[in-house]
Structure formats: structure tokens, C-alpha cells
Design a protein around this motif. Structure first.
Motif, PDB file in Angstrom:
ATOM      1  N   VAL A 201      16.273  11.966  31.048  1.00  8.68           N
ATOM      2  CA  VAL A 201      17.667  12.292  30.744  1.00  8.68           C
ATOM      3  C   VAL A 201      17.777  13.710  30.185  1.00  8.68           C
ATOM      4  N   GLN A 202      16.883  14.071  29.279  1.00 10.95           N
ATOM      5  CA  GLN A 202      16.941  15.411  28.702  1.00 10.95           C
ATOM      6  C   GLN A 202      16.663  16.486  29.753  1.00 10.95           C
TER       7      GLN A 202
ATOM      8  N   LYS B 122      19.732  16.866  31.993  1.00 12.63           N
ATOM      9  CA  LYS B 122      20.775  17.629  31.313  1.00 12.63           C
ATOM     10  C   LYS B 122      20.491  19.123  31.385  1.00 12.63           C
TER      11      LYS B 122
ATOM     12  N   GLU C 160      26.873  14.910  28.150  1.00 13.27           N
ATOM     13  CA  GLU C 160      26.294  13.563  28.177  1.00 13.27           C
ATOM     14  C   GLU C 160      25.415  13.387  29.411  1.00 13.27           C
ATOM     15  N   GLY C 161      24.378  12.551  29.287  1.00 13.31           N
ATOM     16  CA  GLY C 161      23.541  12.178  30.405  1.00 13.31           C
ATOM     17  C   GLY C 161      23.130  10.723  30.277  1.00 13.31           C
ATOM     18  N   HIS C 162      23.067  10.001  31.396  1.00 12.20           N
ATOM     19  CA  HIS C 162      22.710   8.584  31.339  1.00 12.20           C
ATOM     20  C   HIS C 162      22.163   8.122  32.684  1.00 12.20           C
ATOM     21  N   TYR C 163      21.442   7.003  32.677  1.00  9.12           N
ATOM     22  CA  TYR C 163      21.006   6.373  33.915  1.00  9.12           C
ATOM     23  C   TYR C 163      22.188   5.626  34.529  1.00  9.12           C
TER      24      TYR C 163
ATOM     25  N   LYS D 179      19.826   1.290  36.668  1.00 12.46           N
ATOM     26  CA  LYS D 179      19.340   0.437  35.589  1.00 12.46           C
ATOM     27  C   LYS D 179      19.187  -1.011  36.061  1.00 12.46           C
TER      28      LYS D 179
ATOM     29  N   VAL E 290      19.690  10.161  37.247  1.00 16.19           N
ATOM     30  CA  VAL E 290      20.383  10.464  35.995  1.00 16.19           C
ATOM     31  C   VAL E 290      21.724  11.120  36.330  1.00 16.19           C
ATOM     32  N   THR E 291      22.784  10.637  35.733  1.00 15.18           N
ATOM     33  CA  THR E 291      24.101  11.235  35.888  1.00 15.18           C
ATOM     34  C   THR E 291      24.427  12.056  34.636  1.00 15.18           C
TER      35      THR E 291
ATOM     36  N   THR F  96      24.850  13.705  39.797  1.00 15.53           N
ATOM     37  CA  THR F  96      23.754  12.746  39.718  1.00 15.53           C
ATOM     38  C   THR F  96      22.510  13.389  40.317  1.00 15.53           C
TER      39      THR F  96
END
Length: 222
Positions: free
Chosen positions: A82-83, A86, A151-154, A159, A177-178, A200
Motif C-alpha cells: 500500500v505504501q 501510494k 488514501e490507499g487500500h486493497y 481482499k 492497490v487502489t 488501481t
């Protein structure tokens, strides 16, 4: 997905989409992710002219040093998907035509890519770039952009697929990762604007190794 240069966006060809689905996204157990992410063309911004064709290259990705000064940062040494995603999104949404030429920009972007050629999709990343002619027009106006990632997330589909078979990712260690954020564009002689961004990314993060960029999905997965 909107193009980070506010000039141009394009979806993958059917051949490229099939290849990526079969090789990269299959590794992610992405039957659901293919439906959510890979279907459909990339949207085009309406407020700026679009070039007739993108600047593309299907050749294997090599880390080519650029000559002169480049505004593109080096890839960070990060092992967290995620990092890293980003940081990659911020790189893609930032540029400075006053200090960086078209080929310099592309060469610097290549250094972010995985060297595992069976997974890399350089076309999806290089397609974010304007043509050399359009870049020159942007440079004539001193156009540059900065980005702030919020922000970043799966994605939910990723998931879910991972929860159903956690061992599937251990082959290629590729994560979806979005990332969301805001891009601010300005011109040397004044003027500018800001726009929200979402993208993404597919990133590879093998154990005990720094993450790398694999591909950009043509649509954003929630």
C-alpha cells in the motif's frame, strides 16, 4: 481512470487485456478482480485535447538512466504494497515539463517497474504519457503538476479473492492497490487548477525485497 497529465487516457487492447488476465491477474486469484478492474476502457478527460495516439512501448522494461535533470523521484525502498502504491501514484500524478524531457520522464518511470518480464505490463504505464509533440506543447507553457495522496487500500474484490485462497499470492507476490489523491496543475505564466484522482495499481512485493510497479488497471477498483 483519468489521465494524470489531464491530456490523455487509453484502455488496454484486447490482446493485452487477455495476456494480463492470464498471467498477472490470474496469479491474484482475480476472477472477481478482472470483472471489477480490467473490464472497460479508460475514461478520457473532456476539458483538454487528446492526442491521436499514445506513446507506447511493448519492449521489455530496462532501467535506463536519463540524461540531465529529472523531476521524477527514484522508487522508494519500501516493502509494504500500500505504501509503495501510494508513492507510485504520486509519481505518476507529478511532473515538470520545465526540467524534464519526454524521454527523461519515460526512462525515470521505467525504474519503478518490476524486472520480472513475465508479469510486467509497461504498456499500461507508458500509456499514461502524452505524445512527444504534446509534451513539447506542455513544455512551451511551462506546465507542471504536484500531487497529494490521501488514501490507499486493497480493493474489496482482491481482499475477497485473497481470503478465499491466501496461498495463491505466494507465486508472484502481486497485490492490487487502489489509491486516491489530488493533482494540482500549474503553468509558468500563471493559472492552474486541481482535480481529484483515483487509480488501481498492481505492485509486486516479494519477501525481503523492495516493491516494484507491475501495471496500471484501466478502471478503478473500489
Amino acid at each position: 481512470m483519468r489521465n494524470p497529465f489531464l491530456t490523455f487516457g487509453i484502455g488496454w487492447s484486447s490482446r493485452r487485456r487477455i495476456a494480463v488476465a492470464a498471467v498477472v491477474l490470474a496469479t491474484l486469484l482475480a476472477i472477481t478482480l478482472v470483472t471489477a478492474v480490467i473490464t472497460g476502457p479508460t475514461g478520457r478527460p473532456s476539458s483538454h485535447p487528446s492526442p491521436a495516439s499514445p506513446s507506447r512501448s511493448a519492449a521489455p522494461v530496462e532501467a535506463e538512466p536519463s540524461s540531465g535533470t529529472s523531476s521524477v523521484p527514484r522508487p522508494p525502498r519500501i516493502s509494504d504494497p500500500v505504501q509503495f502504491a501510494k508513492a507510485a501514484a504520486q509519481m505518476l500524478w507529478s511532473y515538470d515539463t520545465r526540467t524534464t524531457g519526454h524521454e527523461q520522464q519515460l526512462a525515470a518511470m521505467r525504474t519503478w517497474m518490476t524486472k520480472e518480464y513475465q508479469y510486467v505490463d509497461w504498456v499500461s504505464v507508458s500509456a499514461q504519457m502524452p505524445t512527444p509533440a504534446l509534451w513539447a506543447r506542455m513544455a512551451d507553457q511551462g506546465q507542471y503538476a504536484t500531487a497529494a495522496v490521501t488514501e490507499g487500500h486493497y480493493p474489496a474484490a482482491f481482499k475477497q479473492a485473497l481470503a478465499e485462497d491466501p496461498s495463491a499470492i505466494t507465486k508472484a507476490h502481486i497485490y492490487a492497490v487502489t489509491v486516491t489523491g489530488k493533482q494540482t496543475i500549474a503553468w509558468a505564466k500563471g493559472g492552474g487548477g486541481a482535480e481529484d484522482r483515483s487509480i488501481t495499481l498492481a505492485v509486486q512485493c516479494r519477501p525481503s525485497k523492495d516493491c516494484t510497479l507491475v501495471a496500471i488497471a484501466p478502471t478503478v477498483a473500489p
